[in-house]
Design a protein around this motif. Structure first.
Motif, PDB file in Angstrom:
ATOM      1  N   LYS A 220       0.869  -1.175   0.000  1.00  0.00           N
ATOM      2  CA  LYS A 220       0.000   0.000   0.000  1.00  0.00           C
ATOM      3  C   LYS A 220       0.899   1.216   0.000  1.00  0.00           C
ATOM      4  O   LYS A 220       1.911   1.255   0.721  1.00  0.00           O
ATOM      5  N   ALA A 221       0.545   2.206  -0.819  1.00  0.00           N
ATOM      6  CA  ALA A 221       1.362   3.416  -0.934  1.00  0.00           C
ATOM      7  C   ALA A 221       0.501   4.662  -0.766  1.00  0.00           C
ATOM      8  O   ALA A 221      -0.698   4.661  -1.033  1.00  0.00           O
ATOM      9  N   LYS A 222       1.149   5.712  -0.326  1.00  0.00           N
ATOM     10  CA  LYS A 222       0.557   7.040  -0.254  1.00  0.00           C
ATOM     11  C   LYS A 222       1.643   8.059  -0.584  1.00  0.00           C
ATOM     12  O   LYS A 222       2.829   7.689  -0.706  1.00  0.00           O
ATOM     13  N   SER A 223       1.256   9.311  -0.699  1.00  0.00           N
ATOM     14  CA  SER A 223       2.243  10.352  -0.990  1.00  0.00           C
ATOM     15  C   SER A 223       1.879  11.642  -0.282  1.00  0.00           C
ATOM     16  O   SER A 223       0.728  11.865   0.104  1.00  0.00           O
ATOM     17  N   ASP A 224       2.870  12.490  -0.107  1.00  0.00           N
ATOM     18  CA  ASP A 224       2.704  13.798   0.517  1.00  0.00           C
ATOM     19  C   ASP A 224       3.680  14.782  -0.106  1.00  0.00           C
ATOM     20  O   ASP A 224       4.698  14.393  -0.693  1.00  0.00           O
ATOM     21  N   TYR A 225       3.366  16.070   0.059  1.00  0.00           N
ATOM     22  CA  TYR A 225       4.287  17.146  -0.295  1.00  0.00           C
ATOM     23  C   TYR A 225       4.565  17.968   0.953  1.00  0.00           C
ATOM     24  O   TYR A 225       3.664  18.213   1.762  1.00  0.00           O
ATOM     25  N   VAL A 226       5.813  18.382   1.105  1.00  0.00           N
ATOM     26  CA  VAL A 226       6.240  19.112   2.305  1.00  0.00           C
ATOM     27  C   VAL A 226       6.667  20.518   1.910  1.00  0.00           C
ATOM     28  O   VAL A 226       7.463  20.701   0.981  1.00  0.00           O
ATOM     29  N   GLU A 227       6.138  21.510   2.626  1.00  0.00           N
ATOM     30  CA  GLU A 227       6.428  22.911   2.326  1.00  0.00           C
ATOM     31  C   GLU A 227       7.245  23.597   3.413  1.00  0.00           C
ATOM     32  O   GLU A 227       7.801  24.665   3.191  1.00  0.00           O
ATOM     33  N   LYS A 228       7.321  22.978   4.593  1.00  0.00           N
ATOM     34  CA  LYS A 228       8.154  23.478   5.691  1.00  0.00           C
ATOM     35  C   LYS A 228       8.905  22.285   6.284  1.00  0.00           C
ATOM     36  O   LYS A 228       8.328  21.201   6.388  1.00  0.00           O
ATOM     37  N   PRO A 229      10.153  22.465   6.697  1.00  0.00           N
ATOM     38  CA  PRO A 229      10.896  21.344   7.274  1.00  0.00           C
ATOM     39  C   PRO A 229      10.146  20.705   8.443  1.00  0.00           C
ATOM     40  O   PRO A 229       9.582  21.406   9.295  1.00  0.00           O
ATOM     41  N   ILE A 230      10.122  19.391   8.463  1.00  0.00           N
ATOM     42  CA  ILE A 230       9.524  18.661   9.584  1.00  0.00           C
ATOM     43  C   ILE A 230      10.456  18.815  10.781  1.00  0.00           C
ATOM     44  O   ILE A 230      11.649  18.512  10.685  1.00  0.00           O
ATOM     45  N   PRO A 231       9.964  19.287  11.915  1.00  0.00           N
ATOM     46  CA  PRO A 231      10.852  19.520  13.060  1.00  0.00           C
ATOM     47  C   PRO A 231      11.409  18.218  13.635  1.00  0.00           C
ATOM     48  O   PRO A 231      10.917  17.127  13.349  1.00  0.00           O
TER      49      PRO A 231
END
Length: 552
Positions: A398-409
């Protein structure tokens, strides 16, 4: 006999091929007769569909087709049907016995066959599923849960590639793998390439229609950003090029996702310059090697590095020591630099010294060998290995995706490590954006993830025992996805259309398609729906997440 007039330039039957086919027409008709006789002993509903389709194909194509290698039914030859169905399918979840199977699989040899298949499916009210490489994460190219009777048109035998260095272009047919495209380009020139996928078994037809990102996207953009023309078959069975389909449809097929507007026959792509020396490397850090802080720094710099440099992060659990059962998290930084190691080391020392890259870590090679390195081929494998076009990645997943706009702390990363260590075989791959990706407007093509995006995340969980543990792994994925919500893009929480995720929503469920459509396409979804309603008003080309003709 009614014939669809062939308008294809390539690949259409040439004079010699037509003569050869004429010689075997009688034999072919004999095979068709045998097929129809065999089908007469099969239950009526199944045999009638197949007989009618075969005869319709004969009436509507100006090129013969060998029945034994173009047409596969589970009723006549279960083993060949099974092989044809499974050969390119990646996700074993959709090959389980409980999943719906097509009435038959048709593998066209020429473009006229594709035209005939569309005409016949429409005439007989059969639902089509279109497959070029079989990499659809939710199996939408070879499984239909929304239509009871469906057939697969598999384009894997339409794989002609014509490279023209004089114009810096190539025509590539939909069934060719991206690895084949790379090989045929380097066969003509060591200083030309194409900015597309990292997985070389991807079918070029479905790959580009979803965007087609790769290790040179920070320099040249997506594969879809480098398409000059296309040939498609529309719902009327007509072959259209860019001029004939119009700019709206040409815009829609360069990132709008497969199976919505027509059958992609071929792309005309723009070749890009590559240096004679390309440098690759892989450096792995664990949590015990300050892995969390290095990854936090990577988030801050990956989209701002020299645009010739692509560094992705491959993250997964690993044993703390070779003999230990205790697990940690490893992050492998895999890079490709369009230049030599000396210049790469200067860039890294200036922009990302925390990784500690050394000359010993670097491998100077050719562009084609750098592609193979990233794809995971052994260092001894010759470029000809790209011609196999077969995926070695076959799992239940199973797969999903995301986009990141600010660094993950840091605390967000530490929480993620706990989640990953709860699962058996999770994997996440973070691909950097920036460079050319930030310069192209998000309305230029349907693919909207441009300026402001730091990196894209692919989430995966893999297992081997099929249905037995599926519920457990699906629940883990959804819980992890929920945990990450506060760290990724919002309004909408964006996703990559070529990493299909039916959890986001589906057609035919009485919901507003914008709920999932905007996640893939943001504001471009409205334009896609308008184009679809005008170009394919009867919604002939459809699947669970195809572009609808209206929002509800």
């Amino acid at each position: 006999m009614k014939l669809i007039k062939q308008r294809a330039k390539t690949p259409s039957p040439n004079k010699q091929q037509k003569m050869a086919f004429a010689e075997i027409t009688n034999a072919n008709m004999f095979l068709i007769t045998l097929l129809l006789l065999s089908l007469s002993s099969i239950p009526l509903s199944s045999s009638t569909i197949t007989q009618d389709f075969v005869m319709c194909l004969v009436d509507n194509s100006d090129a013969s087709f060998p029945m034994d290698s173009s047409f596969f039914t589970h009723d006549l030859n279960a083993s060949s049907f099974k092989q044809a169905l499974e050969t390119s399918a990646q996700n074993l979840r959709y090959l389980m016995p409980s999943k719906p199977k097509p009435e038959f699989i048709f593998e066209p040899l020429y473009e006229t066959h594709v035209q005939a298949a569309v005409v016949c499916a429409k005439k007989l009210r059969l639902h089509l599923r279109l497959r070029s490489g079989g990499h659809d994460y939710e199996g939408l190219s070879y499984v239909s849960e929304m239509e009871t009777a469906f057939v697969i048109v598999d384009l894997s035998k339409l794989r002609q590639i014509n490279v023209d260095l004089e114009s810096n272009t190539a025509w590539v047919h939909a069934g060719a793998s991206i690895g084949e495209v790379y090989y045929r380009i380097q066969e003509k020139s060591k200083v030309h390439g194409f900015p597309a996928g990292l997985c070389t078994s991807l079918g070029i037809g479905g790959h580009i229609i979803g965007g087609a990102y790769g290790s040179m996207m920070r320099k040249f953009g997506l594969g879809a950003d480098n398409v000059l023309d296309a040939r498609i078959v529309d719902a009327k069975g007509k072959i259209l090029n860019r001029a004939a389909m119009g700019e709206d449809v040409f815009w829609a097929i360069r990132g709008g996702g497969g199976g919505s507007f027509g059958v992609i026959l071929a792309w005309k792509i723009k070749l890009v310059p590559v240096p004679e020396i390309v440098t690759v490397f892989t450096v792995t850090k664990t949590l015990e090697q300050d892995g969390t802080r290095i990854l936090y720094k990577w988030q801050q710099v990956a989209d701002k590095l020299d645009e010739n440099l692509f560094i992705r992060a491959i993250i997964q659990p690993a044993s703390k020591t070779p003999k230990s059962k205790e697990r940690t998290i490893s992050v492998s930084y895999q890079g490709q630099f369009l230049g030599d190691a000396k210049r790469l080391l200067q860039v890294m020392q200036r922009s990302f010294p925390q990784l500690g890259l050394t000359k010993k870590d670097c491998l100077e090679t050719s562009w084609i060998k750098s592609v193979m390195y990233i794809a995971g081929f052994p260092s001894t494998a010759p470029p000809e290995a790209l011609l196999a076009g077969k995926s070695l990645f076959k799992n239940y997943f199973k797969a999903k995706s995301d986009y990141v706009e600010k660094p993950i702390p840091i605390e967000g990363l530490e929480g993620l490590w706990k989640k990953l260590l709860e699962e058996d075989s999770p994997l996440t791959i973070w691909n950097p954006y920036g460079g050319m990706m930030a310069k192209i407007p998000e309305t230029e093509t349907p693919f909207p993830h441009r300026s402001g995006t730091l990196f894209k995340i692919q989430w995966l969980t893999l297992w081997q025992d099929g249905k037995a543990s599926e519920a457990k792994h699906m629940e883990w994925m959804r819980n992890m996805y929920s945990y990450m919500e506060k760290y990724v893009s919002k309004s909408p929480r964006s996703a990559y259309v070529n990493y299909r995720d039916l959890d986001l929503g589906m057609n035919g469920r009485g919901t507003d398609a914008r709920e999932w459509g905007k996640k893939y396409f943001k504001g471009n979804f409205e334009r896609l729906v308008k184009i679809k309603a005008k170009f394919d008003p009867e919604n002939f080309f459809r699947h669970e997440q195809s572009i609808p003709t209206k929002f509800k």
